[in-house]
Motif scaffolding. Structure first.
Motif, PDB file in Angstrom:
ATOM      1  N   THR A 130     -31.660 -25.391  31.591  1.00  0.00           N
ATOM      2  CA  THR A 130     -32.881 -24.772  32.102  1.00  0.00           C
ATOM      3  C   THR A 130     -33.069 -25.138  33.569  1.00  0.00           C
ATOM      4  OG1 THR A 130     -34.155 -26.679  31.296  1.00  0.00           O
ATOM      5  CG2 THR A 130     -34.032 -24.757  29.853  1.00  0.00           C
ATOM      6  N   GLY A 131     -33.987 -24.427  34.214  1.00  0.00           N
ATOM      7  CA  GLY A 131     -34.286 -24.712  35.606  1.00  0.00           C
ATOM      8  C   GLY A 131     -33.957 -23.558  36.520  1.00  0.00           C
ATOM      9  N   LYS A 132     -33.873 -23.831  37.792  1.00  0.00           N
ATOM     10  CA  LYS A 132     -33.520 -22.805  38.775  1.00  0.00           C
ATOM     11  C   LYS A 132     -32.028 -22.511  38.641  1.00  0.00           C
ATOM     12  CE  LYS A 132     -37.095 -24.275  42.029  1.00  0.00           C
ATOM     13  NZ  LYS A 132     -37.943 -23.099  41.796  1.00  0.00           N
ATOM     14  N   PRO A 133     -31.652 -21.242  38.488  1.00  0.00           N
ATOM     15  CA  PRO A 133     -30.244 -20.937  38.205  1.00  0.00           C
ATOM     16  C   PRO A 133     -29.283 -21.198  39.356  1.00  0.00           C
ATOM     17  CG  PRO A 133     -31.521 -18.913  38.482  1.00  0.00           C
ATOM     18  CD  PRO A 133     -32.509 -20.043  38.472  1.00  0.00           C
ATOM     19  N   ASP A 134     -29.759 -21.182  40.590  1.00  0.00           N
ATOM     20  CA  ASP A 134     -28.849 -21.250  41.740  1.00  0.00           C
ATOM     21  C   ASP A 134     -27.972 -22.495  41.744  1.00  0.00           C
ATOM     22  OD1 ASP A 134     -31.346 -19.721  42.308  1.00  0.00           O
ATOM     23  OD2 ASP A 134     -30.248 -19.150  44.121  1.00  0.00           O
ATOM     24  N   GLU A 135     -28.581 -23.664  41.487  1.00  0.00           N
ATOM     25  CA  GLU A 135     -27.840 -24.920  41.598  1.00  0.00           C
ATOM     26  C   GLU A 135     -26.756 -25.052  40.523  1.00  0.00           C
ATOM     27  OE1 GLU A 135     -28.657 -29.758  41.727  1.00  0.00           O
ATOM     28  OE2 GLU A 135     -30.314 -28.349  41.957  1.00  0.00           O
ATOM     29  N   PRO A 136     -27.077 -24.964  39.224  1.00  0.00           N
ATOM     30  CA  PRO A 136     -26.015 -25.055  38.210  1.00  0.00           C
ATOM     31  C   PRO A 136     -25.076 -23.859  38.226  1.00  0.00           C
ATOM     32  CG  PRO A 136     -28.138 -24.624  37.175  1.00  0.00           C
ATOM     33  CD  PRO A 136     -28.422 -24.922  38.600  1.00  0.00           C
ATOM     34  N   ALA A 137     -25.561 -22.699  38.638  1.00  0.00           N
ATOM     35  CA  ALA A 137     -24.709 -21.507  38.679  1.00  0.00           C
ATOM     36  C   ALA A 137     -23.568 -21.674  39.676  1.00  0.00           C
ATOM     37  CB  ALA A 137     -25.529 -20.269  39.026  1.00  0.00           C
ATOM     38  N   SER A 138     -23.819 -22.406  40.755  1.00  0.00           N
ATOM     39  CA  SER A 138     -22.763 -22.618  41.747  1.00  0.00           C
ATOM     40  C   SER A 138     -21.588 -23.376  41.147  1.00  0.00           C
ATOM     41  CB  SER A 138     -23.320 -23.368  42.958  1.00  0.00           C
ATOM     42  OG  SER A 138     -23.743 -24.683  42.597  1.00  0.00           O
ATOM     43  N   VAL A 139     -21.880 -24.270  40.182  1.00  0.00           N
ATOM     44  CA  VAL A 139     -20.817 -25.008  39.497  1.00  0.00           C
ATOM     45  C   VAL A 139     -20.007 -24.061  38.609  1.00  0.00           C
ATOM     46  CG1 VAL A 139     -20.339 -26.791  37.769  1.00  0.00           C
ATOM     47  CG2 VAL A 139     -22.058 -27.187  39.545  1.00  0.00           C
ATOM     48  N   LEU A 140     -20.686 -23.186  37.885  1.00  0.00           N
ATOM     49  CA  LEU A 140     -19.990 -22.253  36.998  1.00  0.00           C
ATOM     50  C   LEU A 140     -19.093 -21.318  37.803  1.00  0.00           C
ATOM     51  CD1 LEU A 140     -22.852 -21.288  34.498  1.00  0.00           C
ATOM     52  CD2 LEU A 140     -21.173 -23.127  34.335  1.00  0.00           C
ATOM     53  N   GLY A 141     -19.531 -20.951  39.002  1.00  0.00           N
ATOM     54  CA  GLY A 141     -18.730 -20.048  39.819  1.00  0.00           C
ATOM     55  C   GLY A 141     -17.452 -20.679  40.327  1.00  0.00           C
ATOM     56  N   THR A 142     -17.502 -21.970  40.671  1.00  0.00           N
ATOM     57  CA  THR A 142     -16.334 -22.617  41.280  1.00  0.00           C
ATOM     58  C   THR A 142     -15.505 -23.433  40.294  1.00  0.00           C
ATOM     59  OG1 THR A 142     -17.720 -24.518  41.892  1.00  0.00           O
ATOM     60  CG2 THR A 142     -17.469 -22.762  43.526  1.00  0.00           C
ATOM     61  N   HIS A 143     -16.057 -23.740  39.129  1.00  0.00           N
ATOM     62  CA  HIS A 143     -15.375 -24.622  38.183  1.00  0.00           C
ATOM     63  C   HIS A 143     -14.095 -23.965  37.672  1.00  0.00           C
ATOM     64  CE1 HIS A 143     -14.734 -27.635  35.143  1.00  0.00           C
ATOM     65  NE2 HIS A 143     -15.882 -28.239  35.429  1.00  0.00           N
ATOM     66  N   MET A 144     -12.977 -24.663  37.775  1.00  0.00           N
ATOM     67  CA  MET A 144     -11.683 -24.099  37.398  1.00  0.00           C
ATOM     68  C   MET A 144     -11.491 -24.021  35.887  1.00  0.00           C
ATOM     69  SD  MET A 144     -10.531 -23.374  40.329  1.00  0.00           S
ATOM     70  CE  MET A 144      -8.796 -23.005  40.115  1.00  0.00           C
TER      71      MET A 144
END
Length: 293
Positions: free
Chosen positions: A209-223
């Motif tokens: 939960t929370g603001k999506p921007d911060e955790p979403a950046s991890v999902l985008g770059t995580h290999m």
């Protein structure tokens, strides 16, 4: 004497457990009347990384389960949702829905889980094929789960969007890391409680939960994340995720629709997060007959 009402703390769900965010941060979303909905965890990048690790660990055993067993487990989710229907209706009303609309959304969500439970052991038969080839081979094509899928939940709904994005993805054997709606998070955390009591192995579904921007950046770059499902209407966030997903050639799927319509559910919602793989099996001619080896 008046009493002080206890506001629920809605924790996150990672690896089959309910930890608080490692950052210790939280936020208090408000309803249309300006009333607090609860204390909700404000997730960090570390939480997202932990969730990906849990999802990857769970992928092997979940994808290898018999499709019929996954169907049984999804049906169990529907049973638990049915048993807690009043609670979900109450949370939707707290978040601004009318009683009638909340009732309809919960019932549609339950029906949608049952719908995808029925598809679990039928996807391979419907989508797979035996392909004609000119060489002495049998050639088979079959859909298989991709792995760990990051989901940015629909930000305009609390339950039906979440259900419609998560259930078809796990039906095929994938595991998920979900970023719930920032301002409508209550049903997402309660849904995690349903998942936890529905025979779903820990790590198959992880909800942040929370603001999506911060955790979403991890999902985008995580290999170790194989695909991203976009349910957000933020053009900036979606553009950023498409760019970062190119680092390991993640598939980016958009699921933005009117979840109440019939075309919001279907076979393609399952196969969008699957890979079509083809197998060549040689055959040998023995005495004019064909046999495999």
């Amino acid at each position: 004497m008046s009493r002080l009402e206890i506001i629920k703390t809605y924790k996150i769900y990672i690896g089959g457990a309910f930890p608080r965010t490692e950052s210790g941060r939280y936020y208090v979303p408000l309803n249309k009347k300006g009333e607090p909905l609860g204390n909700v965890c404000l997730c960090s990048k570390k939480d997202a990384k932990n969730a990906v690790v849990a999802a990857r660990k769970a992928f092997g055993s979940w994808s290898e389960r018999a499709a019929f067993n996954r169907s049984q487990i999804l049906y169990r989710i529907a049973e638990m949702l049915e048993g807690r229907k009043a609670q979900f209706v109450e949370e939707l009303v707290l978040q601004g829905s009318t009683q009638k609309a909340a009732q309809q959304e919960v019932e549609a969500s339950i029906d949608r889980v049952v719908y995808y439970a029925g598809w679990c052991d039928k996807v391979s038969q419907v989508t797979g094929s035996v392909n004609p080839v000119t060489s002495s081979h049998f050639n088979f094509s079959v859909y298989q789960p991709m792995g760990v899928i990051g989901i940015i939940a629909d930000q305009s709904t609390s339950l039906i969007g979440l259900i419609s994005q998560v259930i078809p993805v796990i039906a095929s054997g994938n595991t998920v890391v979900v970023l719930a709606a920032e301002n409508l998070p209550l049903c997402a955390v309660t849904f995690a409680e349903v998942i936890n009591s529905s025979d779903v192995p820990g790590g198959v579904v992880n909800i942040l939960t929370g603001k999506p921007d911060e955790p979403a950046s991890v999902l985008g770059t995580h290999m170790d994340v194989n695909a991203i499902v976009l349910g957000s209407d933020s053009k900036e966030l979606n553009a950023s995720l498409r760019k970062s997903s190119a680092l390991n050639l993640k598939r980016v799927i958009e699921m933005q629709t009117d979840w109440s319509k019939a075309d919001a559910q279907g076979l393609y919602q399952i196969t969008d997060c699957m890979e079509l793989k083809t197998t060549w099996h040689p055959v040998e001619n023995i005495g004019g007959s064909t046999s495999s080896y």
